[in-house]
Design a protein around this motif. Sequence first.
Motif, PDB file in Angstrom:
ATOM      1  N   VAL A 138       0.869  -1.182   0.000  1.00 17.22           N
ATOM      2  CA  VAL A 138       0.000   0.000   0.000  1.00 17.22           C
ATOM      3  C   VAL A 138       0.908   1.234   0.000  1.00 17.22           C
ATOM      4  O   VAL A 138       1.858   1.323   0.795  1.00 17.22           O
ATOM      5  N   LEU A 139       0.651   2.166  -0.878  1.00 17.29           N
ATOM      6  CA  LEU A 139       1.581   3.283  -1.072  1.00 17.29           C
ATOM      7  C   LEU A 139       1.833   4.071   0.212  1.00 17.29           C
ATOM      8  O   LEU A 139       2.942   4.557   0.438  1.00 17.29           O
ATOM      9  N   GLY A 140       0.817   4.193   1.055  1.00 21.11           N
ATOM     10  CA  GLY A 140       0.995   4.924   2.310  1.00 21.11           C
ATOM     11  C   GLY A 140       1.971   4.262   3.253  1.00 21.11           C
ATOM     12  O   GLY A 140       2.515   4.911   4.163  1.00 21.11           O
ATOM     13  N   ASN A 141       2.234   2.962   3.055  1.00 24.64           N
ATOM     14  CA  ASN A 141       3.220   2.271   3.888  1.00 24.64           C
ATOM     15  C   ASN A 141       4.643   2.712   3.583  1.00 24.64           C
ATOM     16  O   ASN A 141       5.579   2.342   4.308  1.00 24.64           O
ATOM     17  N   ALA A 142       4.827   3.474   2.521  1.00 23.14           N
ATOM     18  CA  ALA A 142       6.170   3.943   2.168  1.00 23.14           C
ATOM     19  C   ALA A 142       6.781   4.800   3.272  1.00 23.14           C
ATOM     20  O   ALA A 142       8.007   4.924   3.360  1.00 23.14           O
ATOM     21  N   PHE A 143       5.944   5.373   4.133  1.00 27.34           N
ATOM     22  CA  PHE A 143       6.441   6.276   5.172  1.00 27.34           C
ATOM     23  C   PHE A 143       6.536   5.605   6.537  1.00 27.34           C
ATOM     24  O   PHE A 143       6.649   6.279   7.554  1.00 27.34           O
ATOM     25  N   LEU A 156      -6.039  11.095   8.593  1.00 25.05           N
ATOM     26  CA  LEU A 156      -6.389  10.504   7.301  1.00 25.05           C
ATOM     27  C   LEU A 156      -5.979   9.047   7.150  1.00 25.05           C
ATOM     28  O   LEU A 156      -6.392   8.393   6.187  1.00 25.05           O
ATOM     29  N   GLY A 157      -5.170   8.507   8.051  1.00 19.35           N
ATOM     30  CA  GLY A 157      -4.776   7.116   7.955  1.00 19.35           C
ATOM     31  C   GLY A 157      -3.776   6.860   6.841  1.00 19.35           C
ATOM     32  O   GLY A 157      -3.337   7.763   6.118  1.00 19.35           O
ATOM     33  N   THR A 158      -3.417   5.610   6.671  1.00 22.30           N
ATOM     34  CA  THR A 158      -2.388   5.224   5.709  1.00 22.30           C
ATOM     35  C   THR A 158      -2.802   5.526   4.271  1.00 22.30           C
ATOM     36  O   THR A 158      -1.959   5.867   3.434  1.00 22.30           O
ATOM     37  N   LEU A 159      -4.094   5.417   3.956  1.00 21.07           N
ATOM     38  CA  LEU A 159      -4.512   5.729   2.589  1.00 21.07           C
ATOM     39  C   LEU A 159      -4.413   7.228   2.306  1.00 21.07           C
ATOM     40  O   LEU A 159      -4.364   7.630   1.141  1.00 21.07           O
ATOM     41  N   GLY A 160      -4.357   8.037   3.357  1.00 13.58           N
ATOM     42  CA  GLY A 160      -4.025   9.446   3.167  1.00 13.58           C
ATOM     43  C   GLY A 160      -2.612   9.576   2.632  1.00 13.58           C
ATOM     44  O   GLY A 160      -2.324  10.458   1.806  1.00 13.58           O
ATOM     45  N   GLY A 161      -1.717   8.687   3.080  1.00  7.56           N
ATOM     46  CA  GLY A 161      -0.368   8.665   2.533  1.00  7.56           C
ATOM     47  C   GLY A 161      -0.350   8.233   1.080  1.00  7.56           C
ATOM     48  O   GLY A 161       0.416   8.762   0.265  1.00  7.56           O
TER      49      GLY A 161
END
Length: 534
Positions: A138-143, A156-161
């Motif tokens: 999941v792209l938000g996990n990049a951070f 916003l949660g991880t999908l905000g990332g």
Amino acid sequence: MKSQVPIFIALALVFALLMSLPWLVPHMGCTALVGLLPLLVMERLFTLGKRPYFYAVHFGCFVLWNAITTWWVGEATVGGAIFAILANSLQMSVIFGSFRWVKRRTRGILPYLYLAAAWIAWERFYLTSAQISWPWLVLGNAFADTTGLVQWYSVLGTLGGSLWVWVSNLSLFGLMVALSDARMARWNVKARVAAFAGVLVAVFGPMVWSAALRFQEEGPRLQVVIGQPNLDPYEKFESLSQDQQDARFIDQLEKAAWPADDTPVLVLAPETFTNHIFTNDVTSDGTFLTFQSFLRKHPSARIIFGASTYDRNVAHSAPHPCSYDMGTRSDGRHMWYTAHNTAILTDTSGRYPLYHKSKLVVGVELTPYPKVFLPLEKLLGGNLMGKEVGQKEVSCLDNIGTAVCYESVYGEHCAGYVRKGAELLTVITNDAWWGNTPGYRQHLNFSRLRAIETRRWVARCGNTGISAIIDPCGRILDRTPWWEEAVLQGSVQLLTGQSFFVRYGDMVGRVCVFLFLLLGAAALFRPVKIKREG
């Protein structure tokens, strides 16, 4: 076309490198903010040149990214790794292919809005509904190892990332296209300033927001003692008996510095610490009795430990499609049992509230869509997939939410513990299946995102490491080494507040699902102009 092949190969390699770095190298999350640009540039070059077969190119790019980032799954199961890499890449490629279809039917920015919305809608499906789910990339996990930039995950949660990654890449790509097409030369000064300012806000705005956020909630302290027994899972039941494993763990705990007064203490043991516990006979299990004996010496303590548990059932038909048949009784009724990956809490009262892991690993623990795969399994012969059964809804062990291993990857799932009253999150896991690879470090970092989203302290216990204490800002305050027997002691706070993300859930994902359906429908039902001859 041949003269541009080296360019496409270079762009594919740069894409795979930039998108893999956040998962492989500490503090490199920012590369995802530009990592999609090579793929978007390739797509534009193929479109302008009217070249065919780009589906093979973007599928190859996604395979390369998945393989570089998650190759370590093969340490546990080569077949599972190949399936995960190819299946996940295929789904990414389907999303990107649908974007190219929408692009042929709509114009301007709409196809790119569709691409971002469709991608995040797919990620939300992975994180909430899909039985075949592998949300590691999941792209938000990049951070996950750059948490100072994403304190707003509590909103916003991880999908905000994921949204940030897409907005940043698409803004930069739009600016590049405007410059390459010489359109910007026709803009006035205000339009140019607005364009550059918009890109700066898209890329750096969330960083400023993160720096401005402050978390200040305080709560009562709780002492934690985390045991890391360091048992090789491939030899767990061959090299040591369960009694010997219990004795080793208790010896570890006894060496810890215990408070002289009645200060409450929480003890954590790893996932599947013990095996073959029947849920209707927990109190006679050897490990449970060993822990009870230990607790009599430390009456202010509670212990959470992992176990492989089983329900015995007697019925005319299986209570669950993945149940195991134990044979027929003399009265003609069948004996069945169902298997669970369980977290158990106990204290000196002898009680044992249970929580069965509900986010199960496909293939290893779970047979997805059993009406489809179970007949296929019988046709091929043998038990090819796991048949554990999980809970449908999360529950807490007292005031503690306990994520079992893979569950710590799912943001909405962990927020569910807090909605159920969890004042502390714990993670019990066994990451040794992958060996000394990036897998266990990535898994640890995902717990940091859960801490931010829920604004809870996280106490993490790994069989072979890394065990850690994480604060609500995602900072690792203390940790154990990898593959060493260790005991980690510290204190956490019990908090009762709820973050925006916990209260309202995944707003970004829900909005993107709506936009995906809306833009997809607009492209599907858009009238197609028919060219007339003559």
